[in-house]
Design a protein around this motif. Structure first.
Motif, mmCIF file in Angstrom:
data_model
loop_
_atom_site.group_PDB
_atom_site.id
_atom_site.type_symbol
_atom_site.label_atom_id
_atom_site.label_comp_id
_atom_site.label_asym_id
_atom_site.label_seq_id
_atom_site.Cartn_x
_atom_site.Cartn_y
_atom_site.Cartn_z
ATOM 1 N N ARG A 1 2.044 -4.597 -3.958
ATOM 2 C CA ARG A 1 0.870 -3.851 -4.445
ATOM 3 C C ARG A 1 0.859 -2.468 -3.802
ATOM 4 N N THR A 2 0.721 -1.436 -4.614
ATOM 5 C CA THR A 2 0.693 -0.065 -4.117
ATOM 6 C C THR A 2 -0.731 0.355 -3.773
ATOM 7 N N THR B 1 7.694 6.037 -7.699
ATOM 8 C CA THR B 1 8.028 6.225 -9.108
ATOM 9 C C THR B 1 8.544 7.630 -9.416
ATOM 10 N N ASP C 1 0.794 -1.229 0.000
ATOM 11 C CA ASP C 1 0.000 0.000 0.000
ATOM 12 C C ASP C 1 0.830 1.286 0.000
ATOM 13 N N ASP D 1 2.456 4.605 -1.400
ATOM 14 C CA ASP D 1 1.946 5.531 -2.415
ATOM 15 C C ASP D 1 2.804 5.420 -3.670
ATOM 16 N N LEU D 2 2.181 5.091 -4.777
ATOM 17 C CA LEU D 2 2.874 4.846 -6.041
ATOM 18 C C LEU D 2 3.756 6.014 -6.462
ATOM 19 N N ALA E 1 -2.410 2.486 -5.209
ATOM 20 C CA ALA E 1 -3.131 2.707 -6.453
ATOM 21 C C ALA E 1 -3.551 1.394 -7.111
ATOM 22 N N GLY E 2 -3.129 0.273 -6.527
ATOM 23 C CA GLY E 2 -3.443 -1.023 -7.110
ATOM 24 C C GLY E 2 -2.410 -1.490 -8.122
ATOM 25 N N VAL E 3 -1.475 -0.620 -8.476
ATOM 26 C CA VAL E 3 -0.414 -0.976 -9.411
ATOM 27 C C VAL E 3 0.612 -1.810 -8.656
ATOM 28 N N ARG E 4 1.075 -2.857 -9.291
ATOM 29 C CA ARG E 4 2.061 -3.713 -8.657
ATOM 30 C C ARG E 4 3.470 -3.331 -9.113
ATOM 31 N N LEU E 5 4.375 -3.295 -8.153
ATOM 32 C CA LEU E 5 5.794 -3.059 -8.403
ATOM 33 C C LEU E 5 6.544 -4.337 -8.076
ATOM 34 N N GLU F 1 6.743 -9.077 -5.928
ATOM 35 C CA GLU F 1 5.593 -8.196 -6.116
ATOM 36 C C GLU F 1 5.162 -7.471 -4.844
#
Length: 122
Positions: free
Chosen positions: A53-54, A21, A14, A16-17, A56-60, A51
């Motif tokens: 999950r951020t 980035t 969780d 913050d993306l 925003a739901g985007v996975r890093l 993996e």
């Protein structure tokens, strides 16, 4: 060839993306825009490699686990995360991340925090 500067950005569930980035892009831009490259090596480190999950739901993908980072860190970046409460956003404090930063910070040349939000601490 320029000297490599190792940048480690902490990632955790969780996060913050933009806090991850945005700084990563700044270092990548510095590498692209300087003749011969600025020599920034950016790595993501998390509680485990793989993996994450951020918010925003985007996975890093964490390149390294916290245990794999080692002592050579030129810049340690700690992004933020928030929990929404009835009183507004509240800074999330993950004790595992805090403990790792506490252990790693004395070995890093510099430590910084990146957060895209204005929030209050608990």
């Amino acid at each position: 060839m320029p000297t490599s500067h190792r940048v480690v950005i902490a990632v955790f569930p969780d996060v913050d993306l933009l806090d991850v980035t945005g700084p990563a892009e700044v270092f990548a831009l510095a590498n692209r825009e300087t003749s011969g490259g600025a020599g920034y090596e950016v790595r993501l480190a998390g509680p485990a490699s793989g993996e994450v999950r951020t918010s925003a739901g985007v996975r890093l993908l964490a390149d390294l686990s916290f245990d794999e980072v080692g002592a050579r860190v030129d810049t340690l970046l700690v992004p933020g995360a928030v929990d929404m409460t009835d009183e507004g956003p509240l800074a999330r404090i993950d004790q595992d991340v805090v403990a790792w930063v506490k252990d790693t910070a004395p070995h890093a040349r510099r430590v910084a925090s990146a957060t895209a939000r204005n929030w209050r601490r608990p």
